[in-house]
Scaffold this motif. Structure first.
Motif, mmCIF file in Angstrom:
data_model
loop_
_atom_site.group_PDB
_atom_site.id
_atom_site.type_symbol
_atom_site.label_atom_id
_atom_site.label_comp_id
_atom_site.label_asym_id
_atom_site.label_seq_id
_atom_site.Cartn_x
_atom_site.Cartn_y
_atom_site.Cartn_z
ATOM 1 N N MET A 71 0.853 -1.164 0.000
ATOM 2 C CA MET A 71 0.000 0.000 0.000
ATOM 3 C C MET A 71 0.897 1.224 0.000
ATOM 4 N N GLN A 72 0.518 2.142 -0.845
ATOM 5 C CA GLN A 72 1.263 3.392 -0.923
ATOM 6 C C GLN A 72 0.261 4.528 -0.971
ATOM 7 N N ILE A 73 0.482 5.541 -0.157
ATOM 8 C CA ILE A 73 -0.352 6.741 -0.193
ATOM 9 C C ILE A 73 0.483 7.861 -0.794
ATOM 10 N N THR A 74 0.054 8.345 -1.967
ATOM 11 C CA THR A 74 0.756 9.457 -2.609
ATOM 12 C C THR A 74 -0.042 10.751 -2.503
ATOM 13 N N ALA A 75 -1.211 10.680 -1.894
ATOM 14 C CA ALA A 75 -2.056 11.872 -1.717
ATOM 15 C C ALA A 75 -1.295 12.909 -0.907
ATOM 16 N N THR A 76 -1.395 14.159 -1.323
ATOM 17 C CA THR A 76 -0.696 15.223 -0.610
ATOM 18 C C THR A 76 -1.575 15.883 0.445
ATOM 19 N N ASN A 77 -2.878 15.723 0.327
ATOM 20 C CA ASN A 77 -3.772 16.286 1.328
ATOM 21 C C ASN A 77 -3.823 15.356 2.542
ATOM 22 N N THR A 78 -4.194 15.898 3.671
ATOM 23 C CA THR A 78 -4.261 15.096 4.886
ATOM 24 C C THR A 78 -5.692 15.075 5.411
ATOM 25 N N THR A 79 -5.953 14.130 6.262
ATOM 26 C CA THR A 79 -7.253 13.976 6.886
ATOM 27 C C THR A 79 -7.014 13.435 8.292
ATOM 28 N N PRO A 80 -7.917 13.707 9.209
ATOM 29 C CA PRO A 80 -7.748 13.138 10.547
ATOM 30 C C PRO A 80 -7.852 11.605 10.559
ATOM 31 N N HIS A 81 -8.253 11.028 9.439
ATOM 32 C CA HIS A 81 -8.467 9.583 9.367
ATOM 33 C C HIS A 81 -7.317 8.841 8.680
#
Length: 125
Positions: A1-11
């Motif tokens: 699993m790789q997260i490349t999203a630049t935005n963040t979330t509390p989740h």
């Protein structure tokens, strides 16, 4: 699993843990992230309700592939609703690969997934 999203979330911690469990093809770990009465739907399959049916369905699906790996390119959240998009790479039993886009909507309750909707076309598997 790789997260490349630049935005963040509390989740983010929940998303990282859930998708790590999915990519590890560990149905027991997956259902630890969902409520007892979870509503779960994968693609155009019938919706399932409850941890045990979700666990059994995931175990059955994992028997049809050798591996899977998600790349999450975007995560958006509004309150207790989280949307993830990206691509998922499947390794078939013959070791050939198949990659498709996916989108997931998660509705959370008390820190767990109560409604889990996965939009993906797995017909090529």
């Amino acid at each position: 699993m790789q997260i490349t999203a630049t935005n963040t979330t509390p989740h983010m911690k929940l998303i990282a843990g859930l998708y790590s469990a999915v990519d590890a093809m560990n149905a027991t770990s997956i259902v630890s992230y969902v409520t007892e009465d979870v509503n779960f739907r994968l693609g155009n399959f019938d919706a399932l309700v409850g941890r045990d049916p979700v666990k059994e369905a995931n175990e059955a699906f994992f028997e049809t592939i050798s591996a899977m790996r998600h790349t999450i390119t975007d995560i958006l959240s509004e309150g207790e609703t989280v949307f993830c998009t990206g691509s998922v790479h499947y390794t078939r039993k013959d070791q050939s690969g198949h990659e498709v886009p996916f989108a997931t909507r998660l509705q959370l309750r008390d820190g767990k997934v109560a409604d889990y909707q996965i939009y993906v076309d797995i017909s090529g598997l």
